[in-house]
Design a protein around this motif. Structure first.
Motif, PDB file in Angstrom:
ATOM      1  N   ALA A  15       3.559   2.800  30.049  1.00  0.00           N
ATOM      2  CA  ALA A  15       4.843   2.954  29.371  1.00  0.00           C
ATOM      3  C   ALA A  15       5.037   4.411  28.965  1.00  0.00           C
ATOM      4  O   ALA A  15       4.081   5.149  28.740  1.00  0.00           O
ATOM      5  N   TYR A  16       6.284   4.807  28.852  1.00  0.00           N
ATOM      6  CA  TYR A  16       6.605   6.167  28.438  1.00  0.00           C
ATOM      7  C   TYR A  16       6.375   6.303  26.939  1.00  0.00           C
ATOM      8  O   TYR A  16       6.871   5.504  26.144  1.00  0.00           O
ATOM      9  N   VAL A  17       5.636   7.328  26.545  1.00  0.00           N
ATOM     10  CA  VAL A  17       5.365   7.607  25.138  1.00  0.00           C
ATOM     11  C   VAL A  17       6.006   8.949  24.814  1.00  0.00           C
ATOM     12  O   VAL A  17       5.590   9.973  25.339  1.00  0.00           O
ATOM     13  N   PRO A  18       7.033   8.971  23.950  1.00  0.00           N
ATOM     14  CA  PRO A  18       7.800  10.190  23.756  1.00  0.00           C
ATOM     15  C   PRO A  18       7.151  11.249  22.875  1.00  0.00           C
ATOM     16  O   PRO A  18       7.637  12.378  22.816  1.00  0.00           O
ATOM     17  N   LEU A  19       6.076  10.915  22.169  1.00  0.00           N
ATOM     18  CA  LEU A  19       5.361  11.885  21.352  1.00  0.00           C
ATOM     19  C   LEU A  19       3.931  12.025  21.870  1.00  0.00           C
ATOM     20  O   LEU A  19       3.304  11.028  22.231  1.00  0.00           O
ATOM     21  N   PRO A  20       3.385  13.231  21.887  1.00  0.00           N
ATOM     22  CA  PRO A  20       2.022  13.418  22.382  1.00  0.00           C
ATOM     23  C   PRO A  20       0.971  13.072  21.333  1.00  0.00           C
ATOM     24  O   PRO A  20       1.279  12.927  20.142  1.00  0.00           O
ATOM     25  N   VAL A  21      -0.276  12.931  21.773  1.00  0.00           N
ATOM     26  CA  VAL A  21      -1.389  12.850  20.837  1.00  0.00           C
ATOM     27  C   VAL A  21      -1.484  14.198  20.137  1.00  0.00           C
ATOM     28  O   VAL A  21      -1.487  15.248  20.774  1.00  0.00           O
ATOM     29  N   ARG A  22      -1.565  14.182  18.809  1.00  0.00           N
ATOM     30  CA  ARG A  22      -1.575  15.418  18.026  1.00  0.00           C
ATOM     31  C   ARG A  22      -2.811  15.459  17.139  1.00  0.00           C
ATOM     32  O   ARG A  22      -2.981  14.617  16.266  1.00  0.00           O
ATOM     33  N   ASP A  23      -3.668  16.416  17.403  1.00  0.00           N
ATOM     34  CA  ASP A  23      -4.913  16.555  16.637  1.00  0.00           C
ATOM     35  C   ASP A  23      -5.706  15.259  16.643  1.00  0.00           C
ATOM     36  O   ASP A  23      -6.301  14.863  15.643  1.00  0.00           O
ATOM     37  N   GLY A  24      -5.689  14.576  17.787  1.00  0.00           N
ATOM     38  CA  GLY A  24      -6.437  13.343  17.942  1.00  0.00           C
ATOM     39  C   GLY A  24      -5.705  12.092  17.518  1.00  0.00           C
ATOM     40  O   GLY A  24      -6.192  10.983  17.762  1.00  0.00           O
ATOM     41  N   VAL A  25      -4.541  12.234  16.886  1.00  0.00           N
ATOM     42  CA  VAL A  25      -3.799  11.083  16.366  1.00  0.00           C
ATOM     43  C   VAL A  25      -2.700  10.699  17.343  1.00  0.00           C
ATOM     44  O   VAL A  25      -1.817  11.501  17.653  1.00  0.00           O
ATOM     45  N   ALA A  26      -2.752   9.475  17.852  1.00  0.00           N
ATOM     46  CA  ALA A  26      -1.708   8.966  18.734  1.00  0.00           C
ATOM     47  C   ALA A  26      -0.516   8.513  17.903  1.00  0.00           C
ATOM     48  O   ALA A  26      -0.678   8.052  16.766  1.00  0.00           O
ATOM     49  N   PRO A  27       0.689   8.620  18.430  1.00  0.00           N
ATOM     50  CA  PRO A  27       1.854   8.149  17.683  1.00  0.00           C
ATOM     51  C   PRO A  27       1.853   6.633  17.541  1.00  0.00           C
ATOM     52  O   PRO A  27       1.353   5.914  18.399  1.00  0.00           O
ATOM     53  N   SER A  28       2.437   6.192  16.458  1.00  0.00           N
ATOM     54  CA  SER A  28       2.649   4.769  16.226  1.00  0.00           C
ATOM     55  C   SER A  28       4.096   4.433  16.544  1.00  0.00           C
ATOM     56  O   SER A  28       4.942   5.324  16.645  1.00  0.00           O
ATOM     57  N   TYR A  29       4.365   3.141  16.705  1.00  0.00           N
ATOM     58  CA  TYR A  29       5.750   2.762  16.944  1.00  0.00           C
ATOM     59  C   TYR A  29       6.107   1.481  16.211  1.00  0.00           C
ATOM     60  O   TYR A  29       5.236   0.725  15.783  1.00  0.00           O
ATOM     61  N   LEU A  30       7.419   1.270  16.079  1.00  0.00           N
ATOM     62  CA  LEU A  30       7.940   0.137  15.327  1.00  0.00           C
ATOM     63  C   LEU A  30       9.182  -0.383  16.042  1.00  0.00           C
ATOM     64  O   LEU A  30      10.066   0.389  16.401  1.00  0.00           O
ATOM     65  N   TRP A  31       9.186  -1.688  16.314  1.00  0.00           N
ATOM     66  CA  TRP A  31      10.352  -2.336  16.925  1.00  0.00           C
ATOM     67  C   TRP A  31      11.297  -2.805  15.828  1.00  0.00           C
ATOM     68  O   TRP A  31      10.882  -3.423  14.855  1.00  0.00           O
ATOM     69  N   ILE A  32      12.580  -2.546  15.989  1.00  0.00           N
ATOM     70  CA  ILE A  32      13.600  -3.059  15.085  1.00  0.00           C
ATOM     71  C   ILE A  32      14.222  -4.299  15.732  1.00  0.00           C
ATOM     72  O   ILE A  32      14.747  -4.226  16.836  1.00  0.00           O
ATOM     73  N   THR A  33      14.171  -5.418  15.061  1.00  0.00           N
ATOM     74  CA  THR A  33      14.697  -6.668  15.636  1.00  0.00           C
ATOM     75  C   THR A  33      15.951  -7.149  14.923  1.00  0.00           C
ATOM     76  O   THR A  33      16.442  -8.241  15.205  1.00  0.00           O
ATOM     77  N   GLU A  34      16.468  -6.317  14.020  1.00  0.00           N
ATOM     78  CA  GLU A  34      17.691  -6.699  13.319  1.00  0.00           C
ATOM     79  C   GLU A  34      18.423  -5.430  12.878  1.00  0.00           C
ATOM     80  O   GLU A  34      17.845  -4.553  12.236  1.00  0.00           O
ATOM     81  N   SER A  35      19.701  -5.314  13.230  1.00  0.00           N
ATOM     82  CA  SER A  35      20.497  -4.162  12.802  1.00  0.00           C
ATOM     83  C   SER A  35      20.733  -4.223  11.300  1.00  0.00           C
ATOM     84  O   SER A  35      20.743  -5.296  10.697  1.00  0.00           O
ATOM     85  N   ARG A  36      20.910  -3.025  10.716  1.00  0.00           N
ATOM     86  CA  ARG A  36      21.195  -2.976   9.287  1.00  0.00           C
ATOM     87  C   ARG A  36      21.942  -1.690   8.970  1.00  0.00           C
ATOM     88  O   ARG A  36      21.781  -0.664   9.645  1.00  0.00           O
ATOM     89  N   PRO A  37      22.768  -1.710   7.930  1.00  0.00           N
ATOM     90  CA  PRO A  37      23.508  -0.508   7.537  1.00  0.00           C
ATOM     91  C   PRO A  37      22.636   0.411   6.687  1.00  0.00           C
ATOM     92  O   PRO A  37      21.524   0.061   6.289  1.00  0.00           O
ATOM     93  N   GLY A  38      23.162   1.601   6.407  1.00  0.00           N
ATOM     94  CA  GLY A  38      22.511   2.492   5.451  1.00  0.00           C
ATOM     95  C   GLY A  38      21.825   3.685   6.053  1.00  0.00           C
ATOM     96  O   GLY A  38      21.441   4.614   5.327  1.00  0.00           O
ATOM     97  N   GLY A  39      21.601   3.673   7.364  1.00  0.00           N
ATOM     98  CA  GLY A  39      20.975   4.823   7.991  1.00  0.00           C
ATOM     99  C   GLY A  39      19.467   4.715   8.081  1.00  0.00           C
ATOM    100  O   GLY A  39      18.809   3.939   7.383  1.00  0.00           O
ATOM    101  N   MET A  40      18.883   5.553   8.976  1.00  0.00           N
ATOM    102  CA  MET A  40      17.453   5.486   9.278  1.00  0.00           C
ATOM    103  C   MET A  40      16.586   5.912   8.106  1.00  0.00           C
ATOM    104  O   MET A  40      15.534   5.308   7.847  1.00  0.00           O
ATOM    105  N   LEU A  41      16.973   6.955   7.384  1.00  0.00           N
ATOM    106  CA  LEU A  41      16.156   7.418   6.274  1.00  0.00           C
ATOM    107  C   LEU A  41      16.008   6.331   5.218  1.00  0.00           C
ATOM    108  O   LEU A  41      14.901   6.066   4.734  1.00  0.00           O
ATOM    109  N   ALA A  42      17.100   5.692   4.855  1.00  0.00           N
ATOM    110  CA  ALA A  42      17.031   4.630   3.843  1.00  0.00           C
ATOM    111  C   ALA A  42      16.151   3.490   4.325  1.00  0.00           C
ATOM    112  O   ALA A  42      15.373   2.914   3.546  1.00  0.00           O
ATOM    113  N   PHE A  43      16.243   3.149   5.620  1.00  0.00           N
ATOM    114  CA  PHE A  43      15.430   2.071   6.165  1.00  0.00           C
ATOM    115  C   PHE A  43      13.946   2.405   6.081  1.00  0.00           C
ATOM    116  O   PHE A  43      13.127   1.589   5.631  1.00  0.00           O
ATOM    117  N   LEU A  44      13.571   3.629   6.498  1.00  0.00           N
ATOM    118  CA  LEU A  44      12.154   4.009   6.500  1.00  0.00           C
ATOM    119  C   LEU A  44      11.600   4.097   5.080  1.00  0.00           C
ATOM    120  O   LEU A  44      10.469   3.676   4.824  1.00  0.00           O
TER     121      LEU A  44
END
Length: 316
Positions: A15-44
């Motif tokens: 699968a395509y991984v859009p962020l590289p391994v950085r200082d040994g740390v692989a990126p994590s990911y999160l699936w969103i299964t429900e839309s919500r208002p308020g913007g990404m910052l508020a959600f995170l």
């Protein structure tokens, strides 16, 4: 609250991984299964309210939070059903673990490592860079490195990693088929009135606390061969051969025999967390792993160079 599925490591190798391994740390990911208002910052900020680390607006400003195409997410980006968000897990503080791993073997497919006590295998909870996987990725520049089996944080000894995507499944199948011969050693009280070797079997299930196992009546699903190597007073060194691979199998089996492994903080009774106290390592060692290489048919065996620590006799 939005529902989601979160995974802590990279997706499937192809699968395509859009962020590289950085200082040994692989990126994590999160699936969103429900839309919500308020913007990404508020959600995170809502979703990760209890997680320490740099503020999410700082991570976004650095470009460390992206979508599946690698496009930077902004504080007002929409939160839509079906999105996959990529980011780096970060900790503000992490206690160094003062023990080093040792490389036992490396070829174009496998990396075999002698793990010290107290070092977690993979990032989890309060451990990120002070884990065996991240240390090895950082030191050896092997971005596709993945363990093909696990050891507890408290257990030392031999563990095998794959760093070749094309052959990983072949080696993983050895553990699934139980053709790997694993040998452990443990220090524990002397088990009197038993003929050695003997086989212990029991039915293991999840305990009331999520981090421990327990036994119950029923068809056995775990099996361990127990051998006595030597005895010193009321203590003994045992050789243990797990014929199954249940979580905490050796620790629970020895405790059930009334000879818990020395310094076991989980069995027979789970003790309060000792935090960063490194003074009393669990006296359990993954001594060796042996198998026939599925690619070449050659016999392989890897042995730990570590030893267990007999306690000082009284008055010493």
């Amino acid at each position: 609250m939005s529902r989601f599925v979160r995974k802590g490591h990279q997706a499937e190798a192809n699968a395509y991984v859009p962020l590289p391994v950085r200082d040994g740390v692989a990126p994590s990911y999160l699936w969103i299964t429900e839309s919500r208002p308020g913007g990404m910052l508020a959600f995170l900020e809502e979703r990760f309210a209890e997680v320490a680390g740099p503020p999410w607006h700082e991570r976004m400003a650095r470009g460390d939070v992206v979508d599946a195409k690698g496009e930077r997410l902004q504080p007002d980006s929409h939160v839509r059903q079906g999105m996959r968000i990529w980011y780096y897990r970060e900790l503000e503080q992490e206690t160094p673990i003062p023990f080093e791993e040792a490389i036992l073997f490396q070829d174009e497919h496998l990396l075999v490592v002698d793990k010290p006590h107290f070092l977690p295998m993979i990032p989890t909870g309060r451990f990120l860079r002070e884990t065996l996987l991240v240390r090895l990725k950082r030191k050896l520049a092997l971005p596709h490195l993945t363990p093909i089996h696990r050891l507890d944080r408290e257990t030392a000894g031999v563990v095998i990693f794959s760093h070749n995507i094309e052959t990983r499944g072949t080696y993983q199948s050895m553990f699934q088929k139980r053709v790997i011969r694993k040998t452990y050693e443990a220090l524990a009280p002397l088990l009197a009135d038993r003929e050695f070797p003997f086989t212990y079997r029991s039915r293991m299930v999840d305990g009331e606390k999520f981090f421990v196992m327990k036994e119950e009546a029923g068809e056995p699903n775990s099996e361990t061969l127990v051998e006595l190597i030597e005895r010193r007073g009321g203590l003994a060194r045992y050789r243990l051969h797990p014929h199954t691979g249940r979580k905490h199998q050796l620790r629970l089996h020895m405790a059930s025999l009334d000879v818990p492994i020395l310094n076991d903080a989980f069995y027979p009774v789970a003790l309060p967390c000792k935090g960063d106290d490194f003074s009393a390592p669990l006296q359990l060692l993954a001594r060796s792993i042996a198998f026939e290489d599925p690619l070449t048919g050659a016999a392989r065996r890897f042995d730990s160079r570590r030893t267990l620590d007999w306690p000082d006799p009284p008055g010493a």
